[in-house]
Each structure stands twice: as C-alpha cells, then as structure tokens.
Design a protein around this motif. Structure first.
Motif, PDB file in Angstrom:
ATOM      1  N   ILE A 371      24.470   3.765  -3.215  1.00 28.94           N
ATOM      2  CA  ILE A 371      24.742   4.806  -4.214  1.00 28.94           C
ATOM      3  C   ILE A 371      25.213   6.076  -3.518  1.00 28.94           C
ATOM      4  O   ILE A 371      26.221   6.690  -3.888  1.00 28.94           O
ATOM      5  CB  ILE A 371      23.479   5.110  -5.047  1.00 28.94           C
ATOM      6  CG1 ILE A 371      23.067   3.913  -5.898  1.00 28.94           C
ATOM      7  CG2 ILE A 371      23.679   6.361  -5.903  1.00 28.94           C
ATOM      8  CD1 ILE A 371      23.943   3.640  -7.083  1.00 28.94           C
ATOM      9  N   LYS A 374      28.710   5.740  -2.095  1.00 27.90           N
ATOM     10  CA  LYS A 374      29.736   5.861  -3.131  1.00 27.90           C
ATOM     11  C   LYS A 374      29.886   7.313  -3.598  1.00 27.90           C
ATOM     12  O   LYS A 374      30.986   7.760  -3.917  1.00 27.90           O
ATOM     13  CB  LYS A 374      29.393   4.974  -4.330  1.00 27.90           C
ATOM     14  CG  LYS A 374      29.472   3.481  -4.052  1.00 27.90           C
ATOM     15  CD  LYS A 374      30.906   3.039  -3.837  1.00 27.90           C
ATOM     16  CE  LYS A 374      31.009   1.545  -3.614  1.00 27.90           C
ATOM     17  NZ  LYS A 374      32.393   1.135  -3.292  1.00 27.90           N
ATOM     18  N   PHE A 386      31.103   2.245 -11.290  1.00 28.63           N
ATOM     19  CA  PHE A 386      30.056   1.236 -11.157  1.00 28.63           C
ATOM     20  C   PHE A 386      30.595  -0.174 -10.953  1.00 28.63           C
ATOM     21  O   PHE A 386      29.861  -1.035 -10.455  1.00 28.63           O
ATOM     22  CB  PHE A 386      29.125   1.297 -12.377  1.00 28.63           C
ATOM     23  CG  PHE A 386      27.686   1.373 -11.981  1.00 28.63           C
ATOM     24  CD1 PHE A 386      27.196   2.483 -11.329  1.00 28.63           C
ATOM     25  CD2 PHE A 386      26.814   0.311 -12.215  1.00 28.63           C
ATOM     26  CE1 PHE A 386      25.876   2.561 -10.922  1.00 28.63           C
ATOM     27  CE2 PHE A 386      25.497   0.368 -11.819  1.00 28.63           C
ATOM     28  CZ  PHE A 386      25.021   1.497 -11.172  1.00 28.63           C
ATOM     29  N   TYR A 389      30.733  -0.633  -7.275  1.00 25.73           N
ATOM     30  CA  TYR A 389      29.373  -0.643  -6.740  1.00 25.73           C
ATOM     31  C   TYR A 389      28.697  -1.992  -6.982  1.00 25.73           C
ATOM     32  O   TYR A 389      28.078  -2.573  -6.062  1.00 25.73           O
ATOM     33  CB  TYR A 389      28.566   0.488  -7.381  1.00 25.73           C
ATOM     34  CG  TYR A 389      27.086   0.421  -7.076  1.00 25.73           C
ATOM     35  CD1 TYR A 389      26.595   0.815  -5.837  1.00 25.73           C
ATOM     36  CD2 TYR A 389      26.184  -0.067  -8.024  1.00 25.73           C
ATOM     37  CE1 TYR A 389      25.230   0.746  -5.538  1.00 25.73           C
ATOM     38  CE2 TYR A 389      24.827  -0.149  -7.734  1.00 25.73           C
ATOM     39  CZ  TYR A 389      24.358   0.253  -6.501  1.00 25.73           C
ATOM     40  OH  TYR A 389      23.019   0.176  -6.217  1.00 25.73           O
ATOM     41  N   MET A 421      24.236  10.215 -10.503  1.00 25.79           N
ATOM     42  CA  MET A 421      23.256   9.718  -9.542  1.00 25.79           C
ATOM     43  C   MET A 421      21.936   9.376 -10.216  1.00 25.79           C
ATOM     44  O   MET A 421      21.288   8.368  -9.889  1.00 25.79           O
ATOM     45  CB  MET A 421      23.035  10.760  -8.450  1.00 25.79           C
ATOM     46  CG  MET A 421      22.092  10.294  -7.351  1.00 25.79           C
ATOM     47  SD  MET A 421      21.993  11.471  -5.989  1.00 25.79           S
ATOM     48  CE  MET A 421      21.143  12.844  -6.798  1.00 25.79           C
ATOM     49  N   SER A 424      22.486   6.099 -11.892  1.00 29.78           N
ATOM     50  CA  SER A 424      22.972   5.051 -10.984  1.00 29.78           C
ATOM     51  C   SER A 424      21.857   4.413 -10.167  1.00 29.78           C
ATOM     52  O   SER A 424      21.839   3.191  -9.979  1.00 29.78           O
ATOM     53  CB  SER A 424      24.020   5.645 -10.029  1.00 29.78           C
ATOM     54  OG  SER A 424      25.165   6.055 -10.720  1.00 29.78           O
ATOM     55  N   ILE A 425      20.924   5.226  -9.647  1.00 27.82           N
ATOM     56  CA  ILE A 425      19.890   4.675  -8.756  1.00 27.82           C
ATOM     57  C   ILE A 425      18.973   3.683  -9.490  1.00 27.82           C
ATOM     58  O   ILE A 425      18.800   2.539  -9.022  1.00 27.82           O
ATOM     59  CB  ILE A 425      19.092   5.811  -8.095  1.00 27.82           C
ATOM     60  CG1 ILE A 425      19.984   6.499  -7.043  1.00 27.82           C
ATOM     61  CG2 ILE A 425      17.813   5.271  -7.444  1.00 27.82           C
ATOM     62  CD1 ILE A 425      19.348   7.662  -6.341  1.00 27.82           C
ATOM     63  N   GLY A 428      21.098   0.595 -10.366  1.00 30.81           N
ATOM     64  CA  GLY A 428      21.398  -0.207  -9.173  1.00 30.81           C
ATOM     65  C   GLY A 428      20.191  -1.020  -8.721  1.00 30.81           C
ATOM     66  O   GLY A 428      20.319  -2.192  -8.323  1.00 30.81           O
TER      67      GLY A 428
END
Length: 522
Positions: A371, A374, A386, A389, A421, A424-425, A428
């Motif tokens: 993450i 990116k 994404f 990713y 972020m 995303s975390i 992910g």
C-alpha cells in the motif's frame, strides 16, 4: 376746437406697460440676455449677463458685440480662427440672417478677472418696429461641463483600470504580469518608456525587475537603488508618489526625458516596489493620470503579493509532497525489513504451525508495505489504483506459497477504483487473508480457480470466491477461532461493511462497504 386723445393716451399707456413687462422679464431672467441692433451695437444687457460675464451694463452699452466676443476668447484661438469668426459675425449683421451653425453654440468665455467659464449661447434674429435686432441668450454651463468631464474622466479611468486589472489577474507568472501591466499603462496613458522595481527581502535596495524602451546608458545607472537615500526613502519607506521627478532629478533630462512619474506598489499598507513611466513628448502629467497611476500601484501591488504568496504555498506543498513520499517510502522499507526478519526467523523454525504463523504474518506485512509503495508512486500521494494493487498482491501470495500458475487459475474482474490509505489498508488485508485461505485450504488436490471481483462507485462490492472444498457447514462464522477469519471480521467492521458468506460450490465472500471518510490532514 377740442380733440379727444383718450385712445392715444390709452395706446401710449399700453405700450409703456408692455415695455415694463418686457424689461421685467429680461431683468428677472436667470439667463443672460443681450440685444444688439442692426449695426451690431449692444442695446440691452440684463443683470444675469453682468453676473455671468463680470461686465457691468454701463461698460458694454453701445459697444459692438463682436468686440466683446473677440476680447473674451481664450488665448488658444489662433489669428486665423479670430479672422474667420470676425468675418462670420459681420456677415450675419450684413445679411440679417442667422446660419444654422450659429443658432446654438458652446464655447469658453474668459471673464475680466481671468476666470474661464463654459457658456451656451442661443442666437436668433427678430424685427421690432421695422428694425432688425439680434437676441443672444447666454447660460452658464460650467458646472455641467465639469460634471461631464469628471464623468468622462471616471469612465476613462475605469476603462483603463479594467484592462490593466484584467491583464494582471490573467498573468501566468510574474514576468507576464510586469510585461502586461507596464506595456498597458504606457500605451493607455500615452507614455513611451517605463520600468518596474521590486524591494529586496531586507528592504535595503530596490532592483530593476522589468523595463521597456529605456536607453542602455540610463539602465546601467539604475539597476539597483539604495532605499536609504532621501528621495528613495520617501518613495519606498513613506509610500510617496512623485510626478515632478525631473525637478528632483534634473540630470535625467540629458536622456531626453520630459515627464517622469514614480508611483509605489502597495500590498496592504506596505510598499513592495514601484512603477516608473517616462515620456519624451509629454511635458506634464494630468491629475487624472496621477489618479490612474496610483490605483494601478495599489491593484498591481496586490496581485504581486498574491502571486508571491501562491508561489510560496506551491513551494511549501511541493516540499510536503517530497516529505510525504519519503515517509511512505521509509514505511515501506521498514515493513520490508520486518518481512525479511520474519523470513530470517522462518529459516530457524522447524514446527509446521509456527512456520505457518510466520508466513501469514509476513504476508500481512507485505500487503501493507505494498500500500505504501503504491502511495508514494501515486501522483497525488493519497489514493491508489486498486486494480494494479490487487493483481500484484495476489500473484505475490501465489509465489509465496509456491503455487504454479497452471494449477490454480485466477479470474479477476476489477473496476478502475481508487481508494485512500485509510480504506486501502483494511481492504488489502482482507484480500490477503481470504486469498491466502483459499490457496492453503480450498484445494487439497492443488488445483482450482480463485475469482476476485471488485466493483462499484459510491457503494463498493468485493467478492472473493473459490471452487474448492468450501467452508464446513458446522463452522460458525460469528464465533470462529482461526486468526485469519477473525481478522477479516474485524476489518469488515472497521470498514463499516457487511459480510455475506456463500458455502455452495466452494466458498464465496461478499463484502459491501463504502470508502471511509476521514478529515484531511493537510
């Protein structure tokens, strides 16, 4: 013999009464009224005419009207114009006709006290008792003319300032601003040359920032000016404008300068520079031009300060972006170090269960490190694409567990979705846990298909599915004991999302959520 003269007396009285009314009308009129006979001599000159012209009746009675007109003409009239006017007046009395061009006139009348006034004159001939007379009605229109001139000056000022402010506000950089403002000022106000100066940071000197049409030998002497000197101190410390600059700098006349003005640039109450305009043709600067130049100084100074402020903000933002990239890069590197340490520890662990724990922890660390990788590669440092990713994350999981591409097939249907972020975390980590579970437990024979679908705009839907042996029916998802699925449940709650598990034909996880809304930190 007795003669009845009653009617004669009545007629004489009527005439006298009529003449008295006529004189009262003339004397009470607010307009100046002058009558001249067929020879052009003044026979009537009312009280308003005395007030308007400053000439008493006893001084003008019997004089030729043309003489008074010629005496009152402004000094700007040429001999040829005076001769032409004299000829026209003589022709009017000779022909006893009034040309249409003389029926209504506006001109400047110079009083004996030297004061100039604007007058409007209405001229018309008439006959009385068989005699020719010329009547001229004079009205003082000085206030009207001054108001018109002020209105015209105001409109001219607004027109010029609108053009210059438009140029200033549309300038892309400081050089374009200086060029546009100076050239427009010179063109619109009729100057030929000029320059712009800016104060240095310490406010000890002003430096030449831009110039137009100034001789090289002159420029060599004025590239940098010391603010502490008397004249420059008045301009740059006290904010005074100079319109008689040649009086305090007479040596500039050797360059052919006839009119020079220096006007400060203001940002609020502070002087930040100045504009200098020069003419080799104009010998003076009008009050309107002074007013316009001072307004240009205020407006341009504001734009200059705004440009420098915006440049400082851009520099600050660029610096913060560099720092933010460095932070993401260092976080990613630190996580890679953690992953390497876990990998190093893995080499000294023999127990299968402990090895699995280390490998799973390593995968989680990698998903978060990716993450940050990116993010620092992203143009805006805040959102990541994404699709790229997920693809990199999933292939990395397969590689970690030594899965050959021909044994487990991947099907991906992913929209062009960008996430920040904060979202995303956890997202992910969820993908990492569910794909890792499928790789480890769904395919005892080592073959199968994993499908990943990620779609939506405001509401997002993530589906991860495999066609493996499926999650046993007796497993209670709400009270599951395995760390991986416990982590998934907690992460879904963190996303304020909903998790649905479909156990037919393998295992399908359907997660619906919206991107988390966090206050911006910068």
């Amino acid at each position: 013999m007795v003669v009845d003269i009653t009617r004669l007396k009545e007629a004489e009285m009527a005439v006298a009464e009529s003449e008295e009314k006529y004189r009262n009308i003339i004397e009470q009129s607010y307009n100046g009224i002058v009558l001249s006979d067929e020879e052009g001599r003044i026979v009537e000159w009312n009280r308003s005419m005395e007030e308007i012209t400053g000439l008493p009746e006893n001084e003008v009675q019997g004089k030729h009207l043309s003489t008074l007109i010629l005496q009152s003409l402004p000094s700007t009239f040429t001999d040829q114009q005076i001769a032409h006017l004299t000829e026209d007046i003589g022709k009017i009395y000779h022909d006893k006709e009034m040309p249409s061009s003389y029926k209504k006139l506006e001109y400047t009348f110079q009083r004996p006290d030297g004061r100039k006034i604007f007058v409007e004159a209405l001229n018309f001939p008439f006959y009385s008792g068989g005699r020719f007379f010329m009547c001229t009605i004079i009205r003082d229109i000085s206030r009207q003319k001054i108001a018109e001139e002020m209105t015209q000056d105001h409109l001219q000022k607004l027109t010029i300032l609108n053009k210059i402010v438009h140029i200033a506000n549309n300038a892309q950089n400081i050089h374009d601003l200086f060029k546009g403002v100076l050239n427009s000022t010179l063109h619109l106000l009729g100057f030929e040359s000029g320059s712009i100066y800016l104060l240095d940071e310490k406010k000890e000197f002003v430096e030449l920032a831009y110039h137009e049409n100034l001789p090289e030998e002159f420029l060599k002497t004025v590239e940098k000016l010391e603010v502490s000197k008397d004249l420059y101190h008045s301009i740059y410390r006290e904010g005074k404008a100079f319109y008689n600059y040649l009086k305090v700098r007479p040596n500039l006349k050797k360059f052919g300068f006839k009119a020079v003005a220096v006007v400060p640039f203001f940002s609020g109450q502070k002087v930040i520079g100045s504009i200098h305009v020069v003419s080799r043709e104009k010998t003076s600067i009008s009050s309107l031009e002074m007013d316009i130049l001072e307004t240009i100084g205020m407006e341009t100074g504001t734009v200059i300060a705004k440009m420098y402020s915006e440049a400082a903000i851009r520099d600050s933002l660029a610096e913060k972006e560099v720092l933010l990239k460095e932070i993401h890069h260092r976080v990613k590197n630190n996580m890679q170090i953690i992953s390497s340490l876990l990998n190093l520890q893995l080499q000294h662990v023999q127990e299968e269960e402990a090895r699995n724990v280390l490998i799973e922890s390593q995968g989680r660390v990698k998903s978060m490190a990716m993450i940050h990788e990116k993010l620092y590669q992203s143009p805006d440092l805040a959102r990541i694409k994404f699709r790229d990713y997920i693809q990199k994350l999933v292939y990395d999981i397969l590689y970690t567990y030594g899965v050959k591409a021909r044994n487990i097939e991947l099907e991906m249907d992913i929209d062009d979705i960008e996430l920040d972020m904060e979202t995303s975390i956890p997202c992910g980590l969820i993908i990492n846990e569910l794909v890792t579970n499928s790789v480890k437990y769904a395919f005892p024979e080592g073959k199968g298909t994993i499908s990943i679908q990620f779609k939506g705009q405001d509401e997002l839907q993530l589906i991860i599915k495999d066609d493996g042996i499926g999650l046993p029916q007796e497993v209670d998802v709400e009270h599951i004991e395995t760390l991986g699925l416990q982590l998934v449940l907690n992460l879904v709650k963190q996303l304020n999302g909903e998790l649905t598990i479909n156990r037919s034909q393998g295992t399908e996880y359907i997660i619906k959520f919206k991107e988390l809304k966090y206050n911006k930190r910068f």
